[in-house]
Design a protein around this motif. Structure first.
Motif, mmCIF file in Angstrom:
data_model
loop_
_atom_site.group_PDB
_atom_site.id
_atom_site.type_symbol
_atom_site.label_atom_id
_atom_site.label_comp_id
_atom_site.label_asym_id
_atom_site.label_seq_id
_atom_site.Cartn_x
_atom_site.Cartn_y
_atom_site.Cartn_z
ATOM 1 N N ALA A 1 -2.004 -2.275 -7.392
ATOM 2 C CA ALA A 1 -3.260 -2.467 -6.664
ATOM 3 C C ALA A 1 -3.996 -3.705 -7.154
ATOM 4 O O ALA A 1 -4.534 -4.474 -6.351
ATOM 5 C CB ALA A 1 -4.145 -1.233 -6.815
ATOM 6 N N TYR B 1 -0.201 6.858 -12.342
ATOM 7 C CA TYR B 1 -1.462 6.147 -12.103
ATOM 8 C C TYR B 1 -1.378 4.712 -12.604
ATOM 9 O O TYR B 1 -1.924 3.795 -12.002
ATOM 10 C CB TYR B 1 -2.624 6.859 -12.795
ATOM 11 C CG TYR B 1 -3.005 8.187 -12.189
ATOM 12 C CD1 TYR B 1 -2.295 8.733 -11.114
ATOM 13 C CD2 TYR B 1 -4.085 8.909 -12.687
ATOM 14 C CE1 TYR B 1 -2.644 9.943 -10.570
ATOM 15 C CE2 TYR B 1 -4.457 10.131 -12.144
ATOM 16 C CZ TYR B 1 -3.728 10.649 -11.089
ATOM 17 O OH TYR B 1 -4.089 11.849 -10.562
ATOM 18 N N ILE C 1 1.945 1.951 -3.548
ATOM 19 C CA ILE C 1 0.840 2.543 -4.322
ATOM 20 C C ILE C 1 0.782 4.043 -4.048
ATOM 21 O O ILE C 1 0.679 4.864 -4.966
ATOM 22 C CB ILE C 1 -0.505 1.883 -3.936
ATOM 23 C CG1 ILE C 1 -0.509 0.419 -4.323
ATOM 24 C CG2 ILE C 1 -1.671 2.616 -4.597
ATOM 25 C CD1 ILE C 1 -1.785 -0.309 -3.963
ATOM 26 N N MET C 2 0.873 4.385 -2.767
ATOM 27 C CA MET C 2 0.845 5.785 -2.365
ATOM 28 C C MET C 2 1.978 6.562 -3.052
ATOM 29 O O MET C 2 1.760 7.655 -3.578
ATOM 30 C CB MET C 2 1.017 5.835 -0.847
ATOM 31 C CG MET C 2 0.589 7.112 -0.229
ATOM 32 S SD MET C 2 -1.188 7.301 -0.369
ATOM 33 C CE MET C 2 -1.597 7.544 1.320
ATOM 34 N N PRO D 1 0.822 -1.222 0.000
ATOM 35 C CA PRO D 1 0.000 0.000 0.000
ATOM 36 C C PRO D 1 0.853 1.270 0.000
ATOM 37 O O PRO D 1 0.479 2.266 -0.626
ATOM 38 C CB PRO D 1 -0.806 -0.119 1.301
ATOM 39 C CG PRO D 1 -0.892 -1.572 1.560
ATOM 40 C CD PRO D 1 0.416 -2.137 1.085
ATOM 41 N N TYR E 1 2.228 10.820 -9.679
ATOM 42 C CA TYR E 1 1.252 10.814 -10.782
ATOM 43 C C TYR E 1 1.440 9.631 -11.716
ATOM 44 O O TYR E 1 1.078 9.683 -12.871
ATOM 45 C CB TYR E 1 1.299 12.130 -11.571
ATOM 46 C CG TYR E 1 0.857 13.294 -10.725
ATOM 47 C CD1 TYR E 1 -0.501 13.512 -10.500
ATOM 48 C CD2 TYR E 1 1.771 14.151 -10.136
ATOM 49 C CE1 TYR E 1 -0.922 14.550 -9.703
ATOM 50 C CE2 TYR E 1 1.356 15.197 -9.338
ATOM 51 C CZ TYR E 1 0.001 15.391 -9.127
ATOM 52 O OH TYR E 1 -0.420 16.417 -8.337
ATOM 53 N N LEU F 1 1.235 7.119 -6.708
ATOM 54 C CA LEU F 1 0.188 8.129 -6.900
ATOM 55 C C LEU F 1 0.757 9.520 -6.711
ATOM 56 O O LEU F 1 0.400 10.468 -7.411
ATOM 57 C CB LEU F 1 -0.966 7.903 -5.921
ATOM 58 C CG LEU F 1 -1.901 6.732 -6.231
ATOM 59 C CD1 LEU F 1 -2.917 6.569 -5.110
ATOM 60 C CD2 LEU F 1 -2.626 6.968 -7.550
ATOM 61 N N ALA G 1 0.506 2.552 -10.125
ATOM 62 C CA ALA G 1 -0.303 2.345 -8.925
ATOM 63 C C ALA G 1 -1.409 1.338 -9.199
ATOM 64 O O ALA G 1 -1.667 0.436 -8.385
ATOM 65 C CB ALA G 1 -0.892 3.669 -8.462
ATOM 66 N N THR G 2 -2.048 1.470 -10.368
ATOM 67 C CA THR G 2 -3.142 0.557 -10.715
ATOM 68 C C THR G 2 -2.641 -0.880 -10.807
ATOM 69 O O THR G 2 -3.268 -1.804 -10.272
ATOM 70 C CB THR G 2 -3.758 0.952 -12.078
ATOM 71 O OG1 THR G 2 -4.081 2.341 -12.035
ATOM 72 C CG2 THR G 2 -5.000 0.151 -12.367
#
Lengths: 274, 286
Positions: free
Chosen positions: A247, A240, A231-232, A228, A238, A235, A243-244
């Motif tokens: 996740a 994305y 991911i932070m 997690p 930027y 993000l 991060a996706t």
């Protein structure tokens, strides 16, 4: 559609609002995740999730969560048993306190545990003298996850222990079974499905946990960086797509593990029914 | 989780019938369990308050009355003030539809309601960034119309709505299902309007469950960290909730200030636990 006639009003309005609100707040936002994943080329997803730093974070997240869920399974069973079966002063207060990890914001838990287990903290200092480091190591992550997951095991087991029919234990005892045999052959098998559920809930919560862990873990790449947190980080940059990808794999891991536990659980409760 | 009836009764019954472990074993197990809980629950809780008041009452008061802390408190209250009533309205509608009527897809609906519990807080926040962020689905449209959702108050409200979504619904759906619909049907047949039926018949039946759900929903709404952290952007005085403010102070090595603000949240947690015990006891008596 309501399948039988009823005089009660409001079915269409309440169901309509329920579905609309559910879609707006939960379903549509969650669908953006697979939608976004579908637009990414496989090569870029693979590049992200096979990055050694990301792989290390998955391993860390899963292994610390398993350890924490294991500790909670053992101590949670003990706590639930003691709370239901034994009497001692202050029992009601202790029982109410079990829900503290649900009620205490995770950031508060995080900074408190870090302060306690830091090398100069109340608990960290004596441990440090023994050469045991907790804060800013994987052990610290486990401590935070134990805190977060404890109520799941205790609260899942408590009602089941209360529902144990005393008559069965009585019958076994009067037929000559020792207390140990009663515990091992009758009580533990009966509690097993609920125990697994508690373990699974505690594990599932731990894999995704963020607030209580980021402070005590120290977030060092390759050693104490949980998924997690990665991911932070993505993000914040930027990224994305990155991060996706992380996740989606995280969701898949917890999904597969929960499926396994569910299968185990239905197997054990079927066995119990026979 | 609501209202487990009688741990005390069970303890007495089993002890009286000799169905228990030998006394030394009991003491040992109790001691180990209490030691574990002391280490993991009591010591951390005590530590929050000790650290908060460690530098005296004046330092504490100045930390919690500082303008940024005040702004964070205000935003926390705004987010919870929007999320809790909306999720309560949703919970009531969902419980009425699911508890009083039969329809296809009921199980699916119940499962979907629990979804936010299964998702990592970070992912909960992230889905709103994917929707409304700079490169999100609606990002270009929003920036063309100069509307800010991410890194602004609306994003925080949305994330809070999401994470506190299931609490009320999942507490009152079982209560509504269990109480059946005969009483309401009787009221209707006797000429009560729909709203009269709801307020005079249904609400008294579910009030404890409803209150319980609202308490839990509020605790989560005010205490959420991960999801809110993703969408907030951490702008001091503007997009910081209390938990985020705690983080900022802590990362600036202002430990005393961080724990002073944290103690407010810990206090909220204690009130939540107290209310929970009261509601549980009432709902058993009712």
């Amino acid at each position: 559609m309501a399948s039988r006639h009823t005089v009660l009003p409001g079915f269409r309005v309440t169901l309509g609002f329920t579905i609309l609100y559910l879609c707006l707040i939960v379903v549509l936002p969650l669908l953006t995740l697979p939608a976004r994943t579908a637009t990414l080329p496989w090569s870029s997803i693979w590049r992200t999730i096979s990055d050694p730093r990301v792989v290390a974070s998955y391993k860390l997240s899963v292994s610390t969560s398993l350890w924490a869920a294991g500790v909670n399974a053992i101590f949670g069973l003990l706590v639930a048993w003691v709370l239901v079966r034994y009497q001692f002063p202050g029992k009601r207060i202790i029982d109410a306190l079990i829900d503290l990890p649900f009620a205490l914001p995770t950031a508060v838990a995080g900074i408190t545990l870090t302060t306690l287990y830091a090398p100069n903290g109340w608990i960290g200092k004596p441990l440090d003298r023994w050469g045991i480091k907790v804060a800013f190591t994987p052990l610290g992550i486990i401590v935070a996850l134990v805190f977060i997951g404890l109520p799941f095991v205790v609260r899942t087991l408590q009602p089941v222990i209360e529902d144990l029919e005393v008559e069965i234990e009585e019958a076994a005892t009067s037929l000559g079974a020792s207390r140990g045999v009663v515990l091992w052959r009758i009580i533990l098998p009966y509690l097993f499905p609920a125990w697994l559920t508690g373990f699974a809930l505690s594990f599932a919560r731990a894999v995704g946990e963020y607030g209580s862990v980021v402070f005590i873990s120290g977030n060092m790449p390759m050693t104490t960086e949980i998924s997690p947190f990665l991911i932070m980080t993505k993000l914040e940059q930027y990224d994305y797509a990155g991060a996706t990808a992380i996740a989606v794999v995280m969701l898949l891991i917890s999904f597969v593990l929960l499926l396994t536990v569910n299968a185990l659980q239905s197997w054990s409760s079927r066995k119990l029914a026979h | 989780m609501a209202g487990h009836a009688g741990p005390l009764r069970t303890a007495r019954a089993t002890t009286a019938r000799g169905l228990t472990e030998p006394a030394p074993v009991r003491w040992l197990l109790t001691a180990v369990a209490l030691g574990f809980l002391g280490l993991f629950l009591v010591v951390p809780l005590a530590a929050v308050f000790v650290e908060a008041f460690g530098k005296g009452l004046n330092a504490y008061l100045s930390a919690v009355s500082e303008p940024d802390a005040y702004a964070a408190l205000k935003l926390t209250l705004i987010a919870a003030g929007i999320a809790v009533p909306l999720n309560m309205l949703f919970g009531l509608c969902a419980a009425w539809a699911i508890g009083k009527f039969d329809f296809r897809g009921k199980n699916l609906l119940t499962t979907l309601i629990d979804l936010p519990f299964a998702v990592s807080p970070v992912i909960s926040g992230m889905v709103f960034v994917l929707m409304f962020g700079r490169q999100g689905v609606f990002g270009p449209w929003l920036s063309a119309h100069d509307i800010k959702i991410i890194f602004a108050v609306p994003g925080i409200v949305l994330a809070t709505l999401f994470v506190s979504f299931p609490f009320v619904a999942r507490e009152i759906i079982p209560v509504m299902e269990a109480s059946g619909s005969q009483e309401e049907e009787a009221a209707r047949v006797l000429g009560a309007s729909g709203f009269q039926t709801f307020f005079r018949v249904t609400l008294p039946n579910i009030k404890w469950g409803l209150l319980y759900g609202v308490i839990l929903c509020n605790a989560r709404a005010m205490g959420e960290f991960g999801a809110v952290s993703v969408v907030s952007g951490h702008i001091r005085g503007l997009t910081n909730t209390l938990p985020l403010h705690v983080e900022i102070l802590y990362n600036e090595y202002n430990f005393q200030g961080a724990f002073a603000v944290a103690s407010l949240l810990a206090f909220l947690a204690l009130i939540t636990l107290l209310l929970k015990v009261i509601v549980e006891r009432r709902s058993i008596q009712a």
